[in-house]
Motif scaffolding. Structure first.
Motif, PDB file in Angstrom:
ATOM      1  N   THR A  55       0.994  -1.537  -0.235  1.00 31.49           N
ATOM      2  CA  THR A  55       0.187  -0.064  -0.010  1.00 31.49           C
ATOM      3  C   THR A  55       1.018   1.270  -0.181  1.00 31.49           C
ATOM      4  N   CYS A  56       1.868   0.923   0.127  1.00 32.10           N
ATOM      5  CA  CYS A  56       2.860   1.771  -0.036  1.00 32.10           C
ATOM      6  C   CYS A  56       2.776   2.581  -0.741  1.00 32.10           C
ATOM      7  N   THR A  57       2.776   4.261  -1.807  1.00 35.53           N
ATOM      8  CA  THR A  57       2.911   4.673  -2.528  1.00 35.53           C
ATOM      9  C   THR A  57       4.108   4.567  -3.674  1.00 35.53           C
ATOM     10  N   ARG A  58       4.148   4.416  -4.650  1.00 29.24           N
ATOM     11  CA  ARG A  58       5.027   4.470  -5.229  1.00 29.24           C
ATOM     12  C   ARG A  58       6.207   5.586  -4.929  1.00 29.24           C
ATOM     13  N   GLY A  59       7.646   5.479  -5.475  1.00 31.14           N
ATOM     14  CA  GLY A  59       8.377   6.209  -5.486  1.00 31.14           C
ATOM     15  C   GLY A  59       9.132   6.319  -3.601  1.00 31.14           C
ATOM     16  N   LYS A  60       8.353   6.229  -2.930  1.00 33.49           N
ATOM     17  CA  LYS A  60       8.242   6.682  -1.277  1.00 33.49           C
ATOM     18  C   LYS A  60       9.217   5.483  -0.809  1.00 33.49           C
ATOM     19  N   LEU A  61      10.194   5.268  -1.821  1.00 32.34           N
ATOM     20  CA  LEU A  61      11.798   4.712  -1.015  1.00 32.34           C
ATOM     21  C   LEU A  61      11.726   4.648   0.450  1.00 32.34           C
ATOM     22  N   GLN A  62      11.867   6.467   0.486  1.00 29.66           N
ATOM     23  CA  GLN A  62      12.118   6.234   1.902  1.00 29.66           C
ATOM     24  C   GLN A  62      11.443   6.019   2.921  1.00 29.66           C
ATOM     25  N   ILE A  63      10.741   5.360   3.532  1.00 29.17           N
ATOM     26  CA  ILE A  63       9.051   4.709   3.537  1.00 29.17           C
ATOM     27  C   ILE A  63       9.456   3.286   4.126  1.00 29.17           C
ATOM     28  N   ARG A  64       9.741   2.888   2.810  1.00 30.45           N
ATOM     29  CA  ARG A  64       9.993   0.875   2.114  1.00 30.45           C
ATOM     30  C   ARG A  64      10.686   0.799   3.066  1.00 30.45           C
ATOM     31  N   PHE A  65      12.217   2.516   3.856  1.00 33.59           N
ATOM     32  CA  PHE A  65      13.106   1.655   4.303  1.00 33.59           C
ATOM     33  C   PHE A  65      12.471   1.649   6.001  1.00 33.59           C
ATOM     34  N   ARG A  66      12.073   2.762   5.970  1.00 34.80           N
ATOM     35  CA  ARG A  66      11.335   2.572   7.812  1.00 34.80           C
ATOM     36  C   ARG A  66      11.021   0.921   8.005  1.00 34.80           C
ATOM     37  N   VAL A  67       9.946   0.741   7.193  1.00 34.44           N
ATOM     38  CA  VAL A  67       9.114   0.095   7.255  1.00 34.44           C
ATOM     39  C   VAL A  67      10.345  -1.287   7.370  1.00 34.44           C
ATOM     40  N   LYS A  98      -3.706   2.831   3.093  1.00 34.39           N
ATOM     41  CA  LYS A  98      -4.559   2.659   2.283  1.00 34.39           C
ATOM     42  C   LYS A  98      -5.555   3.931   1.794  1.00 34.39           C
ATOM     43  N   ARG A  99      -5.927   4.559   3.100  1.00 37.79           N
ATOM     44  CA  ARG A  99      -6.504   5.674   3.121  1.00 37.79           C
ATOM     45  C   ARG A  99      -5.461   7.596   1.701  1.00 37.79           C
ATOM     46  N   ALA A 100      -4.303   6.808   1.935  1.00 43.18           N
ATOM     47  CA  ALA A 100      -3.405   7.490   0.914  1.00 43.18           C
ATOM     48  C   ALA A 100      -3.809   7.033  -0.306  1.00 43.18           C
ATOM     49  N   LYS A 101      -3.289   6.100  -0.815  1.00 38.96           N
ATOM     50  CA  LYS A 101      -3.966   5.314  -1.519  1.00 38.96           C
ATOM     51  C   LYS A 101      -4.681   5.230  -2.888  1.00 38.96           C
ATOM     52  N   GLN A 102      -6.115   5.274  -1.358  1.00 36.62           N
ATOM     53  CA  GLN A 102      -7.559   5.909  -2.253  1.00 36.62           C
ATOM     54  C   GLN A 102      -7.195   7.330  -2.765  1.00 36.62           C
ATOM     55  N   ARG A 106      -5.017  15.097   2.398  1.00 34.67           N
ATOM     56  CA  ARG A 106      -4.637  14.639   4.209  1.00 34.67           C
ATOM     57  C   ARG A 106      -3.106  13.914   4.453  1.00 34.67           C
ATOM     58  N   PHE A 107      -3.245  12.989   3.864  1.00 32.44           N
ATOM     59  CA  PHE A 107      -2.835  11.308   4.322  1.00 32.44           C
ATOM     60  C   PHE A 107      -1.395  11.491   3.572  1.00 32.44           C
ATOM     61  N   GLN A 108      -1.793  12.158   1.567  1.00 29.88           N
ATOM     62  CA  GLN A 108      -0.496  12.115   0.645  1.00 29.88           C
ATOM     63  C   GLN A 108       0.268  13.346   1.068  1.00 29.88           C
ATOM     64  N   SER A 112       4.302  12.237   2.257  1.00 32.46           N
ATOM     65  CA  SER A 112       4.999  13.060   1.397  1.00 32.46           C
ATOM     66  C   SER A 112       5.910  13.583   2.322  1.00 32.46           C
ATOM     67  N   ARG A 113       5.679  14.096   3.623  1.00 32.97           N
ATOM     68  CA  ARG A 113       6.578  15.357   4.653  1.00 32.97           C
ATOM     69  C   ARG A 113       6.796  13.829   5.437  1.00 32.97           C
ATOM     70  N   TYR A 114       6.578  13.116   5.947  1.00 34.03           N
ATOM     71  CA  TYR A 114       7.344  11.812   6.204  1.00 34.03           C
ATOM     72  C   TYR A 114       8.290  11.424   5.424  1.00 34.03           C
TER      73      TYR A 114
END
Length: 384
Positions: A55-67, A98-102, A106-108, A112-114
């Motif tokens: 569910t992590c948005t494409r291009g969010k490599l840093q968030i995937r690393f954090r997970v 999930k809400r950002a992917k939908q 706000r969640f997007q 992005s800030r995260y």
């Protein structure tokens, strides 16, 4: 004594119905820990972990690393309540992803800030690691062993070795370890010799006793005569082999390559010292220059000083604060960390104690002088 009445059949049936209702509600603790149960592993790995990554948005490599990092960090949690806290937080993340992917704006924006925050923190950590590695490398260069061309002479503990400054700890440890082992082997050798001596005399005694018994026509069985000293002889042979290895180590031929390295190191040292002197003559102040300045007065002042003044100057420049150096520094008014140390060492902090020591010294000197004269008078007749 009262008699306990027998319960009625309807009462016993009622108790059975209550037990059948309550028993399924009783908590049963599994024998295996929770992190080994499929009821915990399957939802955590297949629903939570895979869901967060998908569910992590494409291009969010840093968030995937954090997970990935958070799951790797928390995979060794064994306390149930701590694992529950992390799982609750993980499912909150999953709902936000999930809400950002939908399409929730706000969640997007939050993600992005995260993402930017994690990227900034990772870059800061990377620079810290680079700076730390640079500092460690500089410290390693400061402590690196330098070969100046001298050698450690061969001995029973080592072959010809290069003398490194500072000397590595493993070389000193090797020499000390071999020295202690040789001492233990020598003590064991002496003990084995004593045991073999006792066995030999015991065997001779039994052999003589056997001859006496045979002459009398009786039977006797030997206990020590024969091959009883074979283990001792075998161990003595091993100790002798160890000694021969030590001697061969002492007599080993110096390696030609090591000798050539030593000669080259001496030539390099002369070259470096020559270059250093040239830089000093050009006006550069090096560590050697400062050390030489601190060791003695300048040349034009030293030429005008008497030998007594040079001796006092040398004592003042010494780091010691006790004994004669401390007395000289106290007399010249030099600042010391422990001003009374030189008095305590000589026993001069107490005037009465000083007077007592002086009186004892005079008595000892007078007694020595009397004995010296007496010995001369006794030796005079023999000299004639």
């Amino acid at each position: 004594m009262s008699v306990v009445p027998i319960p009625l059949p309807c009462s016993a049936a009622h108790r059975v119905r209550i037990a059948s209702v309550i028993s399924p509600l009783k908590r049963v603790r599994p024998r295996a820990p929770f992190y080994e149960l499929s009821a915990h592993r399957v939802p955590t790995l297949w629903s939570l972990y895979r869901g967060l990554l998908r569910t992590c948005t494409r291009g969010k490599l840093q968030i995937r690393f954090r997970v990935r990092m958070m799951f790797r960090k928390n995979q060794h949690i064994v306390k149930a309540h701590s694992a529950k806290e992390q799982l609750v937080m993980g499912y909150k993340w999953l709902e936000s992803f999930k809400r950002a992917k939908q399409g929730d704006i706000r969640f997007q924006n939050v993600l992005s800030r995260y993402e930017r925050m994690i990227a900034s923190k990772r870059e800061k950590t990377a620079w810290k690691m680079r700076i730390l590695e640079a500092f460690n490398w500089e410290a390693k260069l400061r402590r690196r062993p330098i070969f100046k061309g001298s050698f450690i002479r061969p001995s029973l503990d080592n072959k010809l070795l290069p003398r490194l400054i500072p000397q590595p700890a493993h070389i000193s440890g090797m020499i000390v370890r071999r020295r202690r082992a040789r001492e233990r082997r020598w003590e064991q050798r002496e003990t084995l010799k004593s045991w073999a001596h006792d066995l030999r005399y015991e065997s001779l005694f039994e052999y003589a006793l056997l001859k006496t018994v045979h002459l009398s026509g009786q039977l006797m069985t030997l206990t020590t005569y024969g091959k009883s000293d074979e283990p001792l002889l075998k161990r003595q042979a091993e100790l002798k082999e160890c000694m021969m290895r030590d001697i061969s180590r002492y007599r080993a031929t110096p390696p030609a390559g090591l000798v050539l390295q030593g000669k080259q190191a001496r030539r390099d040292r002369v070259t470096n010292k020559t270059s250093q002197r040239q830089r000093e003559r050009s006006g550069e102040v090096t560590a050697t220059t400062l050390k030489r300045r601190r060791s003695a007065p300048p040349a034009h002042i030293r030429e005008l000083m008497t030998p007594r003044q040079l001796l006092l100057d040398k004592a003042i420049r010494e780091p010691s604060e006790g004994g004669w150096s401390g007395a000289v520094k106290a007399h010249m008014g030099v600042h010391m960390h422990m001003p009374q140390k030189w008095k305590a060492e000589g026993g001069w902090e107490d005037e009465e104690k000083k007077k007592l020591l002086d009186d004892m010294e005079r008595e000892i000197r007078a007694e020595n002088e009397r004995r010296r004269k007496h010995s001369k008078l006794e030796a005079a007749p023999f000299s004639e």
